[in-house]
Design a protein around this motif. Structure first.
Motif, PDB file in Angstrom:
ATOM      1  N   LEU A   1       0.825  -1.207   0.000  1.00  0.00           N
ATOM      2  CA  LEU A   1       0.000   0.000   0.000  1.00  0.00           C
ATOM      3  C   LEU A   1       0.861   1.259   0.000  1.00  0.00           C
ATOM      4  CD1 LEU A   1      -2.746   1.472   0.312  1.00  0.00           C
ATOM      5  CD2 LEU A   1      -2.487   1.178   2.795  1.00  0.00           C
ATOM      6  N   LEU A   2       1.870   1.303   0.865  1.00  0.00           N
ATOM      7  CA  LEU A   2       2.692   2.507   1.006  1.00  0.00           C
ATOM      8  C   LEU A   2       3.457   2.836  -0.274  1.00  0.00           C
ATOM      9  CD1 LEU A   2       4.129   2.152   4.627  1.00  0.00           C
ATOM     10  CD2 LEU A   2       2.327   3.685   3.819  1.00  0.00           C
ATOM     11  N   VAL A   3       4.003   1.815  -0.931  1.00  0.00           N
ATOM     12  CA  VAL A   3       4.763   2.055  -2.166  1.00  0.00           C
ATOM     13  C   VAL A   3       3.872   2.704  -3.217  1.00  0.00           C
ATOM     14  CG1 VAL A   3       5.937   0.954  -4.098  1.00  0.00           C
ATOM     15  CG2 VAL A   3       6.452   0.250  -1.753  1.00  0.00           C
ATOM     16  N   ASN A   4       2.652   2.168  -3.386  1.00  0.00           N
ATOM     17  CA  ASN A   4       1.743   2.742  -4.369  1.00  0.00           C
ATOM     18  C   ASN A   4       1.302   4.150  -3.987  1.00  0.00           C
ATOM     19  OD1 ASN A   4       1.799   0.537  -6.090  1.00  0.00           O
ATOM     20  ND2 ASN A   4       0.046  -0.456  -5.131  1.00  0.00           N
ATOM     21  N   LEU A   5       1.081   4.378  -2.692  1.00  0.00           N
ATOM     22  CA  LEU A   5       0.680   5.705  -2.238  1.00  0.00           C
ATOM     23  C   LEU A   5       1.767   6.731  -2.513  1.00  0.00           C
ATOM     24  CD1 LEU A   5      -1.042   4.978   1.212  1.00  0.00           C
ATOM     25  CD2 LEU A   5      -2.142   5.513  -0.971  1.00  0.00           C
ATOM     26  N   LEU A   6       3.012   6.360  -2.311  1.00  0.00           N
ATOM     27  CA  LEU A   6       4.118   7.294  -2.525  1.00  0.00           C
ATOM     28  C   LEU A   6       4.169   7.766  -3.977  1.00  0.00           C
ATOM     29  CD1 LEU A   6       6.976   5.713  -0.373  1.00  0.00           C
ATOM     30  CD2 LEU A   6       5.785   7.854   0.052  1.00  0.00           C
ATOM     31  N   VAL A   7       4.023   6.817  -4.902  1.00  0.00           N
ATOM     32  CA  VAL A   7       4.076   7.195  -6.321  1.00  0.00           C
ATOM     33  C   VAL A   7       2.857   8.032  -6.692  1.00  0.00           C
ATOM     34  CG1 VAL A   7       4.179   6.358  -8.687  1.00  0.00           C
ATOM     35  CG2 VAL A   7       5.420   5.154  -6.882  1.00  0.00           C
ATOM     36  N   GLN A   8       1.684   7.629  -6.218  1.00  0.00           N
ATOM     37  CA  GLN A   8       0.464   8.372  -6.540  1.00  0.00           C
ATOM     38  C   GLN A   8       0.550   9.816  -6.066  1.00  0.00           C
ATOM     39  OE1 GLN A   8      -2.642   4.548  -6.278  1.00  0.00           O
ATOM     40  NE2 GLN A   8      -2.765   6.206  -4.796  1.00  0.00           N
ATOM     41  N   LEU A   9       1.105  10.035  -4.885  1.00  0.00           N
ATOM     42  CA  LEU A   9       1.135  11.372  -4.313  1.00  0.00           C
ATOM     43  C   LEU A   9       2.294  12.207  -4.845  1.00  0.00           C
ATOM     44  CD1 LEU A   9       0.185  10.563  -0.611  1.00  0.00           C
ATOM     45  CD2 LEU A   9      -1.276  11.493  -2.403  1.00  0.00           C
ATOM     46  N   PHE A  10       3.487  11.620  -4.922  1.00  0.00           N
ATOM     47  CA  PHE A  10       4.666  12.398  -5.277  1.00  0.00           C
ATOM     48  C   PHE A  10       4.898  12.502  -6.781  1.00  0.00           C
ATOM     49  CE2 PHE A  10       5.527  11.358  -0.859  1.00  0.00           C
ATOM     50  CZ  PHE A  10       5.940  12.587  -0.377  1.00  0.00           C
ATOM     51  N   LEU A  11       4.219  11.700  -7.567  1.00  0.00           N
ATOM     52  CA  LEU A  11       4.301  11.835  -9.019  1.00  0.00           C
ATOM     53  C   LEU A  11       2.948  12.189  -9.616  1.00  0.00           C
ATOM     54  CD1 LEU A  11       5.977  11.703 -11.565  1.00  0.00           C
ATOM     55  CD2 LEU A  11       5.550   9.249 -11.680  1.00  0.00           C
ATOM     56  N   GLY A  12       1.884  11.548  -9.127  1.00  0.00           N
ATOM     57  CA  GLY A  12       0.551  11.814  -9.669  1.00  0.00           C
ATOM     58  C   GLY A  12       0.076  13.227  -9.417  1.00  0.00           C
ATOM     59  N   VAL A  13       0.315  13.750  -8.213  1.00  0.00           N
ATOM     60  CA  VAL A  13      -0.125  15.112  -7.886  1.00  0.00           C
ATOM     61  C   VAL A  13       0.576  16.160  -8.752  1.00  0.00           C
ATOM     62  CG1 VAL A  13      -0.173  16.878  -6.082  1.00  0.00           C
ATOM     63  CG2 VAL A  13      -0.902  14.540  -5.560  1.00  0.00           C
TER      64      VAL A  13
END
Length: 367
Positions: free
Chosen positions: A202-214
């Protein structure tokens, strides 16, 4: 020989950079009377057009005008306007406070200061592109799509965890996970992105979503990024169903890899406008290659019993690259990029159509 021209010298006109053209478009937009100057009223219009819910007090506008109006003419010419927009004391006012975060993940370029020895004109240029892409980051409208998806994923994971299930076997996961034996429940081809196997996953996916997706949302707007994300999720499940018809899927890795590949597409389509494009491209390609390569090696050479859906990763990346080229903003279109756009769109829809039809009619493959 005309007076004032030195023997043996050649007069070369200065060519405007893409950054100059970018600021010139903004300057012309707010120069309402087209007199080549920004008045007090026009400056106030710029400020009030940003993401503020109410007007700034007049004394604040006065201070901004006094700070930017170097020659005390009561107007801002183009040079003063550009200097104002880059003034660190005014960046927060003009919505550029996000640059602190952007420039923390994108290295600065080293400015090159050149002075013409005959004319005395000074020019400051950058060693790697114009960085026009970085000027497009904006906090308005707010980039909340990836944040909302991340919150939903956290809430659903916590709900299953409250039932003692963190390995995608909880009540929520049973409804949303991609189950190859329940392919007729079509929502599972997308909803598997909302459940995860363990905290680390969960954390790995959240990091990419927030720090690249945003940051991608800040430039390309939420709906474009959402199309890329969902395209990666759908491609991941369809490709897995064809290559590994007995594999269950959980997690947002297909969408996450689509975001990574979409950023690569952004680099390709805005190569001349981005800072350190080649470095960013190599970093993301290296990370994706290592991750997918490790999963393939562990499965086929080391014969480890692991449940990493590397096909979903790979398919998500391909979808993100193709859809990213198709829907993400391209700041300066060139002829070859138009042909690339058509090729990407046609290839993506062709692959998706094949995947959907195979899942419907190739029934012997899934028995």
């Amino acid at each position: 020989m005309p007076s004032g021209q030195r023997e043996g010298t050649v007069s070369i006109p200065l060519t405007p950079t893409r950054s100059d053209l970018y600021w010139r478009r903004i300057f012309n937009k707010y120069d309402k009377d087209n007199d080549g100057r920004i008045s007090y009223v026009e400056l106030k219009g710029i400020i009030e057009s940003r993401e503020y819910d109410h007007d700034l007090p007049d004394n604040v506008v006065d201070k901004i005008m006094n700070l930017a109006d170097r020659d005390n003419s009561g107007y801002l010419d183009f040079a003063e306007f550009v200097e104002m927009m880059h003034n660190p004391d005014l960046k927060a006012v003009f919505g550029h406070f996000v640059a602190r975060y952007i420039h923390s993940i994108i290295p600065h370029r080293s400015p090159v200061d050149t002075t013409d020895r005959w004319t005395g004109f000074r020019a400051v240029s950058s060693s790697d592109g114009d960085g026009t892409y970085e000027e497009e980051y904006s906090c308005w409208p707010p980039a909340i799509c990836m944040i909302l998806i991340s919150i939903i994923e956290i809430v659903l994971f916590c709900y299953d965890a409250s039932h003692g299930k963190t390995d995608a076997t909880g009540p929520i996961a049973q409804i949303f996970i991609y189950n190859p034996h329940k392919r007729q429940e079509a929502w599972r081809f997308l909803t598997y992105m909302l459940v995860h196997v363990g905290v680390v996953h969960l954390l790995v996916n959240l990091l990419v979503q927030l720090f690249l997706g945003v940051p991608l949302e800040m430039v390309h707007r939420w709906w474009r990024v959402m199309l890329v994300y969902l395209a990666g999720v759908a491609a991941g499940s369809l490709a897995t169903s064809l290559t590994d018809p007995k594999v269950y899927l959980a997690g947002a890795s297909g969408g996450v890899y689509a975001l990574v590949a979409a950023h690569i597409a952004t680099i390709i389509m805005n190569w001349a406008e981005m800072e350190f494009a080649i470095i960013q491209l190599l970093v993301f390609l290296l990370l994706a290659t290592v991750d997918i390569g490790t999963a393939v090696y562990d499965r086929y050479w080391r014969h480890l019993q692991q449940n990493i859906g590397y096909v979903a990763h790979l398919a998500g990346a391909v979808a993100g690259l193709l859809v990213g080229i198709g829907v993400l903003r391209n700041l300066e279109k060139r002829k070859w990029e138009k042909r690339l756009w058509w090729a990407a769109v046609v290839l993506y829809f062709s692959l998706m159509l094949i995947g959907v039809l195979a899942n419907i009619f190739w029934k012997t493959h899934f028995q």
